[in-house]
Motif scaffolding. Structure first.
Motif, PDB file in Angstrom:
ATOM      1  N   ILE A 365       0.887  -1.179  -0.043  1.00  0.00           N
ATOM      2  CA  ILE A 365      -0.094  -0.046   0.020  1.00  0.00           C
ATOM      3  C   ILE A 365       0.747   1.320   0.014  1.00  0.00           C
ATOM      4  CG2 ILE A 365      -1.647   1.355   1.309  1.00  0.00           C
ATOM      5  CD1 ILE A 365      -2.771  -1.460   2.295  1.00  0.00           C
ATOM      6  N   ASN A 366       1.863   1.464   0.775  1.00  0.00           N
ATOM      7  CA  ASN A 366       2.917   2.318   0.822  1.00  0.00           C
ATOM      8  C   ASN A 366       3.291   2.751  -0.404  1.00  0.00           C
ATOM      9  OD1 ASN A 366       3.655   3.708   3.331  1.00  0.00           O
ATOM     10  ND2 ASN A 366       3.691   1.626   4.174  1.00  0.00           N
ATOM     11  N   LEU A 367       3.858   1.563  -1.162  1.00  0.00           N
ATOM     12  CA  LEU A 367       4.558   1.891  -2.340  1.00  0.00           C
ATOM     13  C   LEU A 367       3.477   1.965  -3.403  1.00  0.00           C
ATOM     14  CD1 LEU A 367       7.164  -1.280  -2.398  1.00  0.00           C
ATOM     15  CD2 LEU A 367       7.441   1.201  -1.977  1.00  0.00           C
ATOM     16  N   ALA A 368       2.240   1.618  -3.531  1.00  0.00           N
ATOM     17  CA  ALA A 368       1.213   1.803  -4.251  1.00  0.00           C
ATOM     18  C   ALA A 368       0.953   3.355  -4.252  1.00  0.00           C
ATOM     19  CB  ALA A 368      -0.065   1.038  -4.076  1.00  0.00           C
ATOM     20  N   ILE A 369       0.957   3.867  -3.198  1.00  0.00           N
ATOM     21  CA  ILE A 369       0.705   5.346  -2.906  1.00  0.00           C
ATOM     22  C   ILE A 369       1.771   6.134  -3.722  1.00  0.00           C
ATOM     23  CG2 ILE A 369       0.353   7.192  -1.313  1.00  0.00           C
ATOM     24  CD1 ILE A 369      -1.011   5.400   0.619  1.00  0.00           C
ATOM     25  N   GLY A 370       2.733   5.423  -3.754  1.00  0.00           N
ATOM     26  CA  GLY A 370       4.049   5.972  -4.285  1.00  0.00           C
ATOM     27  C   GLY A 370       3.885   6.421  -5.659  1.00  0.00           C
ATOM     28  N   MET A 371       3.232   5.367  -6.200  1.00  0.00           N
ATOM     29  CA  MET A 371       2.694   5.269  -7.711  1.00  0.00           C
ATOM     30  C   MET A 371       2.172   6.721  -8.291  1.00  0.00           C
ATOM     31  SD  MET A 371       4.219   2.547  -9.153  1.00  0.00           S
ATOM     32  CE  MET A 371       3.274   2.071 -10.482  1.00  0.00           C
ATOM     33  N   ALA A 372       1.687   7.388  -7.283  1.00  0.00           N
ATOM     34  CA  ALA A 372       0.917   8.586  -7.767  1.00  0.00           C
ATOM     35  C   ALA A 372       1.549   9.897  -6.948  1.00  0.00           C
ATOM     36  CB  ALA A 372      -0.439   8.508  -7.331  1.00  0.00           C
ATOM     37  N   THR A 373       2.529   9.626  -6.233  1.00  0.00           N
ATOM     38  CA  THR A 373       3.295  10.713  -5.636  1.00  0.00           C
ATOM     39  C   THR A 373       4.468  11.342  -6.460  1.00  0.00           C
ATOM     40  OG1 THR A 373       2.606   9.372  -3.464  1.00  0.00           O
ATOM     41  CG2 THR A 373       4.518  11.306  -3.168  1.00  0.00           C
ATOM     42  N   PRO A 374       4.483  12.626  -6.535  1.00  0.00           N
ATOM     43  CA  PRO A 374       5.568  13.421  -7.225  1.00  0.00           C
ATOM     44  C   PRO A 374       6.785  13.096  -6.257  1.00  0.00           C
ATOM     45  CG  PRO A 374       3.671  14.700  -6.675  1.00  0.00           C
ATOM     46  CD  PRO A 374       3.339  13.591  -5.863  1.00  0.00           C
ATOM     47  N   PRO A 375       7.990  12.789  -6.912  1.00  0.00           N
ATOM     48  CA  PRO A 375       8.303  13.316  -8.261  1.00  0.00           C
ATOM     49  C   PRO A 375       8.253  12.609  -9.320  1.00  0.00           C
ATOM     50  CG  PRO A 375      10.705  13.088  -7.008  1.00  0.00           C
ATOM     51  CD  PRO A 375       9.295  12.624  -6.383  1.00  0.00           C
ATOM     52  N   PHE A 376       8.397  11.015  -8.967  1.00  0.00           N
ATOM     53  CA  PHE A 376       8.675   9.951 -10.100  1.00  0.00           C
ATOM     54  C   PHE A 376       7.503   8.738 -10.165  1.00  0.00           C
ATOM     55  CE2 PHE A 376      13.210  10.959  -8.773  1.00  0.00           C
ATOM     56  CZ  PHE A 376      13.310  11.901  -9.851  1.00  0.00           C
ATOM     57  N   GLY A 377       6.295   9.373  -9.496  1.00  0.00           N
ATOM     58  CA  GLY A 377       5.411   8.314  -9.600  1.00  0.00           C
ATOM     59  C   GLY A 377       4.796   7.681 -10.791  1.00  0.00           C
ATOM     60  N   TYR A 378       4.713   6.541 -11.385  1.00  0.00           N
ATOM     61  CA  TYR A 378       4.543   6.133 -12.578  1.00  0.00           C
ATOM     62  C   TYR A 378       2.992   6.458 -13.031  1.00  0.00           C
ATOM     63  CZ  TYR A 378       8.747   2.923 -12.960  1.00  0.00           C
ATOM     64  OH  TYR A 378      10.069   2.547 -13.123  1.00  0.00           O
ATOM     65  N   SER A 379       2.045   6.259 -12.348  1.00  0.00           N
ATOM     66  CA  SER A 379       0.875   6.646 -12.373  1.00  0.00           C
ATOM     67  C   SER A 379       0.768   8.240 -12.809  1.00  0.00           C
ATOM     68  CB  SER A 379      -0.102   6.039 -11.248  1.00  0.00           C
ATOM     69  OG  SER A 379      -0.268   4.748 -11.327  1.00  0.00           O
ATOM     70  N   LEU A 380       1.477   9.122 -12.069  1.00  0.00           N
ATOM     71  CA  LEU A 380       1.494  10.222 -12.286  1.00  0.00           C
ATOM     72  C   LEU A 380       1.903  10.795 -13.765  1.00  0.00           C
ATOM     73  CD1 LEU A 380       1.258  12.896 -10.648  1.00  0.00           C
ATOM     74  CD2 LEU A 380       3.647  12.873 -10.170  1.00  0.00           C
ATOM     75  N   PHE A 381       2.783  10.000 -14.089  1.00  0.00           N
ATOM     76  CA  PHE A 381       3.454  10.193 -15.385  1.00  0.00           C
ATOM     77  C   PHE A 381       2.641   9.801 -16.464  1.00  0.00           C
ATOM     78  CE2 PHE A 381       8.111   9.949 -13.652  1.00  0.00           C
ATOM     79  CZ  PHE A 381       8.181  11.376 -13.801  1.00  0.00           C
ATOM     80  N   VAL A 382       1.868   8.851 -16.334  1.00  0.00           N
ATOM     81  CA  VAL A 382       0.700   8.324 -17.411  1.00  0.00           C
ATOM     82  C   VAL A 382      -0.291   9.151 -17.282  1.00  0.00           C
ATOM     83  CG1 VAL A 382      -0.699   6.407 -17.719  1.00  0.00           C
ATOM     84  CG2 VAL A 382       1.431   6.006 -16.726  1.00  0.00           C
ATOM     85  N   ALA A 383      -0.564   9.710 -16.328  1.00  0.00           N
ATOM     86  CA  ALA A 383      -1.773  10.712 -16.238  1.00  0.00           C
ATOM     87  C   ALA A 383      -1.354  12.063 -16.999  1.00  0.00           C
ATOM     88  CB  ALA A 383      -2.327  11.017 -14.831  1.00  0.00           C
ATOM     89  N   SER A 384      -0.039  12.409 -16.819  1.00  0.00           N
ATOM     90  CA  SER A 384       0.293  13.647 -17.307  1.00  0.00           C
ATOM     91  C   SER A 384       0.382  13.325 -18.869  1.00  0.00           C
ATOM     92  CB  SER A 384       1.725  13.983 -16.757  1.00  0.00           C
ATOM     93  OG  SER A 384       2.345  15.018 -17.369  1.00  0.00           O
ATOM     94  N   ALA A 385       0.907  12.296 -19.370  1.00  0.00           N
ATOM     95  CA  ALA A 385       0.902  11.841 -20.671  1.00  0.00           C
ATOM     96  C   ALA A 385      -0.119  11.972 -21.534  1.00  0.00           C
ATOM     97  CB  ALA A 385       1.761  10.598 -20.942  1.00  0.00           C
ATOM     98  N   ILE A 386      -1.372  11.425 -20.825  1.00  0.00           N
ATOM     99  CA  ILE A 386      -2.798  11.212 -21.807  1.00  0.00           C
ATOM    100  C   ILE A 386      -3.499  12.602 -21.504  1.00  0.00           C
ATOM    101  CG2 ILE A 386      -2.746   8.582 -21.183  1.00  0.00           C
ATOM    102  CD1 ILE A 386      -4.641   8.804 -18.983  1.00  0.00           C
ATOM    103  N   SER A 387      -3.029  13.297 -20.531  1.00  0.00           N
ATOM    104  CA  SER A 387      -4.005  14.638 -20.346  1.00  0.00           C
ATOM    105  C   SER A 387      -3.238  15.559 -20.938  1.00  0.00           C
ATOM    106  CB  SER A 387      -4.247  14.740 -18.917  1.00  0.00           C
ATOM    107  OG  SER A 387      -3.064  15.095 -18.099  1.00  0.00           O
ATOM    108  N   GLY A 388      -2.073  15.628 -20.896  1.00  0.00           N
ATOM    109  CA  GLY A 388      -1.211  17.050 -21.571  1.00  0.00           C
ATOM    110  C   GLY A 388      -0.961  18.000 -20.231  1.00  0.00           C
ATOM    111  N   GLN A 389      -1.363  17.561 -19.016  1.00  0.00           N
ATOM    112  CA  GLN A 389      -1.027  18.481 -17.835  1.00  0.00           C
ATOM    113  C   GLN A 389       0.380  18.307 -17.428  1.00  0.00           C
ATOM    114  OE1 GLN A 389      -3.867  20.727 -16.676  1.00  0.00           O
ATOM    115  NE2 GLN A 389      -4.181  20.205 -18.925  1.00  0.00           N
ATOM    116  N   SER A 390       0.946  19.233 -17.036  1.00  0.00           N
ATOM    117  CA  SER A 390       2.459  19.121 -16.416  1.00  0.00           C
ATOM    118  C   SER A 390       2.365  18.502 -15.192  1.00  0.00           C
ATOM    119  CB  SER A 390       2.917  20.379 -16.201  1.00  0.00           C
ATOM    120  OG  SER A 390       2.380  21.198 -15.194  1.00  0.00           O
ATOM    121  N   ILE A 391       3.600  17.857 -14.664  1.00  0.00           N
ATOM    122  CA  ILE A 391       3.425  17.123 -13.163  1.00  0.00           C
ATOM    123  C   ILE A 391       3.368  18.059 -12.313  1.00  0.00           C
ATOM    124  CG2 ILE A 391       5.206  15.906 -11.848  1.00  0.00           C
ATOM    125  CD1 ILE A 391       4.404  14.253 -14.338  1.00  0.00           C
ATOM    126  N   GLU A 392       3.694  19.326 -12.442  1.00  0.00           N
ATOM    127  CA  GLU A 392       3.572  20.305 -11.342  1.00  0.00           C
ATOM    128  C   GLU A 392       1.923  20.502 -11.011  1.00  0.00           C
ATOM    129  OE1 GLU A 392       7.405  20.447 -13.053  1.00  0.00           O
ATOM    130  OE2 GLU A 392       5.475  20.601 -13.990  1.00  0.00           O
TER     131      GLU A 392
END
Length: 427
Positions: A365-392
Motif C-alpha cells: 500500500i505504501n509503494l502503491a501510494i508512491g505510484m501517484a506521488t511526485p516526483p517519479f510516480g509512474y501513474s503520475l507520468f501516465v496521467a500527465s501523458a494522456i492529459s497533457g497536464q504538467s507534473i507540477e
C-alpha cells in the motif's frame, strides 16, 4: 557500513537521480559492487536468472496480457458505462465513475499504470466536457490507478509473496478492504469538489432501463473478476493459472462475444504486453542480483538497526517505517524496492511482532501510494501523458487525494484487523 556497501549505494542513487533507468542503475551498482568485493561477474547473470525462476512470477505476464486484451476487447469501456449509470446522479458522480471504474478494472489488470491509462483515457475528456477541471480529472485518474496495486489480482502482491515467501492468496485478500477504503475516500473528495464548484452540473439519474441495459452490456466485464477471484479462492486454480484463464476469457469475449477485437490486432497487443512483461521481469532479475549483493554487505541489517534505534516505541517506529516507504515509493520502482528491501522490512516486522501478511499489505500500500506521488510516480507520468497536464499542475491537484490515501494507510498500520480480517478465513 562497509566501503563496498557505500559505493554501490552511492552509485545507484547518483545513477538514478542522473536519469539512468532504474534497472540499469541497479546493474551498474551491482557490477561495481561485485568488482570491488572481488566476486566473479558471472554471479550477476546467475542471480539475474535465479531471481526470475519462480512459478508465481509467471502470473505477471499473464495478468498484463489479460488487462491489455480486456481493454482492446471493450470490457473496460462497458465497465465505465455501468459505473456511470450507477452513480452519475450523485453530486460529483462523474468523478466517482472514474474511481469506481478503476476499482472494477483493478480486479482485472492488477497494475496501477494500466488502470490509470485505461480509465483515464476514457474519463478525463468526458469529465472535462462536463465542467470538471482537466488537471483535477487527470489527478483523480492518477490517484485511482494505485487501487490496482491493492485489489486482487495485484502484481505487487505477487512479487511480495515471492520475496517474503508469504501466501499470495492471503496477501490478495489483505488488500481488498484498504483498496475499497481508498476508493471511498476518493469518492468523498469528488463529492466535496463538486459541492464547491457551481460550474459542475449534476447529472440526471439513469432510468431503470438504462441501468439494466448497462448492466446487461457489462455482464462479461463484471463476470471477469468473479471468475478469476472465485477460481483462486475456490481452490479451482492457482493465481498463476488464473492469469492464463483471464487471458483465455479476454480472448473469447473480445473476439467472439463483443467482437471489438480483430485477429489482425492480436500480434501488436501481445507484443505490447511482452515488452511490458520483459521490463518488469528484467527489473525483478537485476533487483534480485542487487539485493543479494547488499545482503552480503549487510546493508539491510544496517538500515533495520538504524530505524529500530530511533525509538523503542512501536508506534513511532511504524510511523518512521511508513514515511521511509512512502519516500522510497515516490522515487523508486516498487518492484525493485520490494526485492531490494524485502530482507530489511521482514527483519523490522519480525522485531516489531507484526503479522507477515499485515506487513506485506503495509509495504504494498505504501509503494502503491508512491505510484501517484511526485516526483517519479509512474501513474503520475501516465496521467500527465494522456492529459497533457504538467507534473507540477497534477501535483497541486493531487494533494487532497494523497491525504485520503495517507489516512487509510495510517488506519491499515495501526488497526491490523483491516488487513487481517479477510485472510483469517483461509488460514
Amino acid at each position: 557500513m562497509s566501503t563496498v556497501a557505500i559505493a554501490i549505494l552511492a552509485t545507484f542513487l547518483i545513477s538514478m537521480f542522473g536519469g539512468v533507468p532504474i534497472a540499469f542503475a541497479l546493474g551498474l551498482a551491482s557490477v561495481l559492487g561485485l568488482y570491488m568485493a572481488d566476486f566473479p561477474l558471472v554471479i550477476l547473470a546467475q542471480r539475474l536468472i535465479a531471481g526470475t525462476q519462480s512459478f508465481s512470477i509467471l502470473a505477471i505476464p499473464g495478468f498484463i496480457l489479460a488487462g491489455d486484451l480486456m481493454m482492446h476487447g471493450g470490457l473496460s469501456r462497458r465497465l465505465v458505462k455501468f459505473c456511470q449509470a450507477l452513480v452519475q446522479h450523485v453530486t460529483g458522480g462523474l468523478g466517482m465513475v472514474t474511481v469506481l471504474s478503476a476499482t472494477f478494472f483493478a480486479a482485472i489488470s492488477g497494475s496501477a499504470p494500466a488502470t490509470t491509462a485505461t480509465i483515464g483515457g476514457i474519463m478525463i475528456p468526458e469529465m472535462e466536457k462536463r465542467g470538471w477541471k482537466r488537471d483535477f480529472s487527470a489527478a483523480l485518474s492518477a490517484a485511482s490507478g494505485p487501487i490496482g496495486q491493492m485489489i486482487p489480482p495485484s502484481i505487487p502482491m505477487i512479487i511480495w509473496g515471492v520475496v517474503a515467501e508469504d501466501s499470495i492468496n492471503q496477501l490478495f485478500l489483505a488488500g481488498i478492504i484498504p483498496g475499497l477504503l481508498i476508493a471511498l475516500g476518493l469518492m468523498l473528495v469528488c463529492w466535496i469538489v463538486a459541492r464547491r464548484s457551481p460550474h459542475i452540473p449534476r447529472e440526471s439519474r439513469a432510468t431503470r432501463k438504462e441501468l439494466l441495459d448497462s448492466l446487461w452490456a457489462g455482464k462479461w466485464s463484471l463476470l471477469a473478476p468473479v471468475l478469476i477471484l472465485g477460481g483462486i479462492y475456490g481452490s479451482v486454480f492457482t493465481p498463476t493459472e488464473a492469469s492464463a484463464i483471464a487471458v483465455f476469457y479476454a480472448l473469447i469475449v473480445g473476439l467472439f462475444i463483443h467482437r471489438e477485437m480483430k485477429l489482425a490486432a492480436l500480434p501488436s497487443i501481445v507484443m505490447a504486453a511482452m515488452r511490458t512483461s520483459a521490463i518488469v521481469c528484467f527489473i525483478i532479475g537485476i533487483a534480485s542480483a542487487f539485493g543479494w549483493l547488499v545482503a552480503i554487505e549487510q546493508l539491510p541489517s544496517a538500515i533495520a538497526s538504524g530505524i529500530m534505534s530511533v525509538s523503542t516505541n512501536p508506534i513511532v517506529i511504524l510511523l518512521i517505517l511508513n514515511l521511509f516507504l512512502l519516500f522510497i515509493g515516490a522515487i523508486m520502482d516498487n518492484i525493485a524496492a520490494m526485492i531490494i528491501l524485502g530482507t530489511t522490512l521482514s527483519s523490522i516486522g519480525a522485531q516489531l511482532g507484526l503479522d507477515p501478511i499485515h506487513l506485506g499489505a503495509m509495504v504494498v500500500i505504501n509503494l502503491a501510494i508512491g505510484m501517484a506521488t511526485p516526483p517519479f510516480g509512474y501513474s503520475l507520468f501516465v496521467a500527465s501523458a494522456i492529459s497533457g497536464q504538467s507534473i507540477e499542475r497534477l501535483s497541486v491537484a493531487l494533494w487532497p487525494m494523497l491525504l485520503v490515501s495517507f489516512v487509510v494507510l495510517m488506519l491499515v498500520t495501526y488497526v491490523p484487523a483491516i488487513t487481517l480480517f479477510l485472510p483469517s478465513f483461509i488460514r
